[in-house]
Design a protein around this motif. Sequence first.
Motif, mmCIF file in Angstrom:
data_model
loop_
_atom_site.group_PDB
_atom_site.id
_atom_site.type_symbol
_atom_site.label_atom_id
_atom_site.label_comp_id
_atom_site.label_asym_id
_atom_site.label_seq_id
_atom_site.Cartn_x
_atom_site.Cartn_y
_atom_site.Cartn_z
ATOM 1 N N SER A 70 1.030 -1.421 0.134
ATOM 2 C CA SER A 70 0.336 0.147 0.152
ATOM 3 C C SER A 70 0.606 1.528 -0.403
ATOM 4 N N ARG A 71 0.229 2.797 -0.153
ATOM 5 C CA ARG A 71 1.497 3.939 -0.100
ATOM 6 C C ARG A 71 0.374 5.201 0.147
ATOM 7 N N ASP A 72 0.858 5.540 1.372
ATOM 8 C CA ASP A 72 0.584 7.144 1.633
ATOM 9 C C ASP A 72 1.175 7.990 1.177
ATOM 10 N N ASN A 73 0.275 8.450 0.140
ATOM 11 C CA ASN A 73 1.308 9.324 -0.604
ATOM 12 C C ASN A 73 1.267 11.301 0.361
ATOM 13 N N LYS A 126 2.255 10.763 3.121
ATOM 14 C CA LYS A 126 3.145 11.190 4.082
ATOM 15 C C LYS A 126 4.872 10.087 3.195
#
Length: 126
Positions: free
Chosen positions: A71-74, A76
């Motif tokens: 998953s990614r949290d752009n 952060k």
Amino acid sequence: QLQLVESGGGLVQPGGSLRLSCAASGFTLDYYAISWFRQAPGKEREGVSCISSGGGIMNYVDSVKGRFTISRDNAKNTVYLQMNSLKPEDTAVYYCAARRIAGYCSVYTVSFYNYWGQGTQVTVSS
């Protein structure tokens, strides 16, 4: 300076879980495909999972399907690899890698990626 830093590795018993993080500094990950690779002693570096820049494409190698989630949290500037039901054969140094490209990621090709982190050790053992 463009830099990727992995964290979250460690020693875990078989069946346990770890969450790896790949944090970027010096650039924003928004436009980059990210992949996780791993390398065990005496073996070639192999792909594990990748995610496209927008997060709409996620690929996994067969050996981790159903156990690992990328998953990614752009916001952060970070990409994660949640690893569940870990097995001794998952033991390796795990690396994240990045390439600026939209709508695609490669889970298999090491040379596809321009930027690499220094790796984090994952050891699965009782």
